[in-house]
Enzyme design. Sequence first.
Site, PDB file in Angstrom:
ATOM      1  CE  LYS A   1      -2.769   0.587   3.680  1.00  0.00           C
ATOM      2  NZ  LYS A   1      -2.608   1.932   4.277  1.00  0.00           N
TER       3      LYS A   1
ATOM      4  N   GLY B   1      -5.164   7.693   5.723  1.00  0.00           N
ATOM      5  CA  GLY B   1      -4.240   8.622   6.365  1.00  0.00           C
ATOM      6  C   GLY B   1      -3.048   8.928   5.469  1.00  0.00           C
TER       7      GLY B   1
ATOM      8  NE  ARG C   1      -5.662   7.959  11.227  1.00  0.00           N
ATOM      9  CZ  ARG C   1      -5.008   7.168  10.378  1.00  0.00           C
ATOM     10  NH1 ARG C   1      -5.618   6.704   9.293  1.00  0.00           N
ATOM     11  NH2 ARG C   1      -3.760   6.847  10.621  1.00  0.00           N
TER      12      ARG C   1
ATOM     13  CB  SER D   1       4.829   9.738  11.562  1.00  0.00           C
ATOM     14  OG  SER D   1       4.005   9.810  10.416  1.00  0.00           O
TER      15      SER D   1
ATOM     16  CD  GLN E   1       0.272   7.976   7.378  1.00  0.00           C
ATOM     17  OE1 GLN E   1      -0.143   8.655   8.326  1.00  0.00           O
ATOM     18  NE2 GLN E   1      -0.387   6.931   6.913  1.00  0.00           N
TER      19      GLN E   1
ATOM     20  CG  ASP F   1       0.677  -0.187   9.637  1.00  0.00           C
ATOM     21  OD1 ASP F   1       0.097   0.663  10.343  1.00  0.00           O
ATOM     22  OD2 ASP F   1       1.141   0.076   8.509  1.00  0.00           O
TER      23      ASP F   1
ATOM     24  CE  LYS G   1      -0.554   3.712  13.283  1.00  0.00           C
ATOM     25  NZ  LYS G   1       0.364   4.178  12.245  1.00  0.00           N
TER      26      LYS G   1
ATOM     27  NE  ARG H   1      -2.614  -1.759   8.855  1.00  0.00           N
ATOM     28  CZ  ARG H   1      -2.114  -2.038   7.642  1.00  0.00           C
ATOM     29  NH1 ARG H   1      -2.088  -3.281   7.211  1.00  0.00           N
ATOM     30  NH2 ARG H   1      -1.650  -1.085   6.861  1.00  0.00           N
TER      31      ARG H   1
HETATM   32  C1  S3P Z   1       2.227   4.599   6.185  1.00  0.00           C
HETATM   33  C2  S3P Z   1       2.637   5.046   7.396  1.00  0.00           C
HETATM   34  C3  S3P Z   1       2.049   4.572   8.601  1.00  0.00           C
HETATM   35  C4  S3P Z   1       1.190   3.349   8.532  1.00  0.00           C
HETATM   36  C5  S3P Z   1       0.353   3.322   7.311  1.00  0.00           C
HETATM   37  C6  S3P Z   1       1.165   3.565   6.049  1.00  0.00           C
HETATM   38  C7  S3P Z   1       2.847   5.158   4.982  1.00  0.00           C
HETATM   39  O1  S3P Z   1       2.140   5.190   9.764  1.00  0.00           O
HETATM   40  O2  S3P Z   1       0.373   3.194   9.670  1.00  0.00           O
HETATM   41  O3  S3P Z   1      -0.317   2.079   7.184  1.00  0.00           O
HETATM   42  O4  S3P Z   1       2.578   4.640   3.873  1.00  0.00           O
HETATM   43  O5  S3P Z   1       3.608   6.130   5.104  1.00  0.00           O
HETATM   44  P1  S3P Z   1       3.133   6.278  10.372  1.00  0.00           P
HETATM   45  O6  S3P Z   1       2.976   7.536   9.594  1.00  0.00           O
HETATM   46  O7  S3P Z   1       2.663   6.366  11.786  1.00  0.00           O
HETATM   47  O8  S3P Z   1       4.560   5.781  10.270  1.00  0.00           O
END
Ligand code: S3P
Length: 424
Positions: free
Chosen positions: A20, A91, A119, A165, A167, A310, A337, A386
Amino acid sequence: MRRVEPYANLAGSVRVPGDKSASHRAVMLSALASGTSTIEGLSPGLDVVASSHIMIQLGATRHDDGTTVIITGPAQGHRASHQPLRCANSGTTIRLVSGIGSSLEGHHRLVGDSSLSRRPMDRVAVPLGLMGSKVTGEGIRVTPPLDIVGSSHLNGIDYHVPTSSAQVKSAILLAGLHATGASTVHEALRTRTTTEDMLRLAGVTIQSEDVDVGRRVTLSPGRPSARAWTVPADPSQAAFFCVLGLLHSHADVEVVDVENSPERIGFVHVLERMGADLVQRPGASGVTLRARSSSLQATEIHAGEIPSVDEAPILTVAAAAAQGVSAFRDMGELRLKESDRFEGSMALARLLGCNVWSEGDDFFVEGLGSAAAFLPFAIHASLDHRIVMSSAVAGAAGQGCDIDGSDTVSSSYPGFFDDLASLR
Ligand code: S3P
């Protein structure tokens, strides 16, 4: 309501969908590039569909040629959309698009479903604001809908991410592509490297250096180049079938072509430590994981071993079948989450019949010694893919379950129940 019956025995091989994280980035980097890119193995999940729609709204074109997705970035440059950018349950979409929109002149409105709308987005609003964009949402945690006023004159930034993180790191790096000057992101714990790795492959200058248990990543501005992407199978999805194979008393399950990177495969080491018969076989397109019925022992799991946490819900199911008390340490991020997975993971273990308790950001699961001792149960999925998949694994390995809201698996793994049925 979906019924999952207990399985008499389990055997076979599964290829879970494309990762993903890599799928979102393949779509976004292809759309940001000038020219035409191809993507093989793109995740069919609705989260990635949302990212793809948004990049089209911002000016890219997409067509699908059998299994290949073809994306062309706009030669004349991207433009803000008059329509809201719909991030659905995702997210990754909202946080990464916040970075992209921040460097794109104009107003962008980002909306999501009821799960996404609770979130926190302050974690991206703060650094993107320091770079020169304006990201506003609801309340002090800046929850969606988000309004972003993008600017083509962002500054580079030197930023220590308060809670590591992937993201947040990615939002900053994507905004930094069009900033004046370099951007550096410091993370105290190493998160997945998907963005850095893929930007580098797309010709962007980016340096990454491990520091203690964390990492420092520095990006120089530049436009990604178009290229051919191949997305490996998603390790976090593979974890569900691995745990299923280990917990069921008559099982031999293989998951093929799984992406093998240190920040993604931590769950394998945790399960090995618990005594799992989980064999890794390297191959040309990733690693094959073979899971056979095992008697598991309790362990202590720190969030840093499974960055982004995750895999915590499915490891909770593994802990519920283990002998002894497992400790899940520093799991506070689980609360933020798709649903509150801190409470949700504990609630699932409790439904299975375990004694469960928490202290601050740690929780503890007293295992039943075997999945055969799980109770039958019913659960509401709360828009969390999940939790659905963890529940289904517990039901199939144990005494069955009923899942309300199971359709939410489509956000990441639309074919999950078919693949589960294929192992029967
Ligand atoms: C993701 C980062 C995630 C994760 C998500 C995918 C990504 O969390 O939970 O399923 O693709 O960057 P964090 O931002 O907390 O690391």
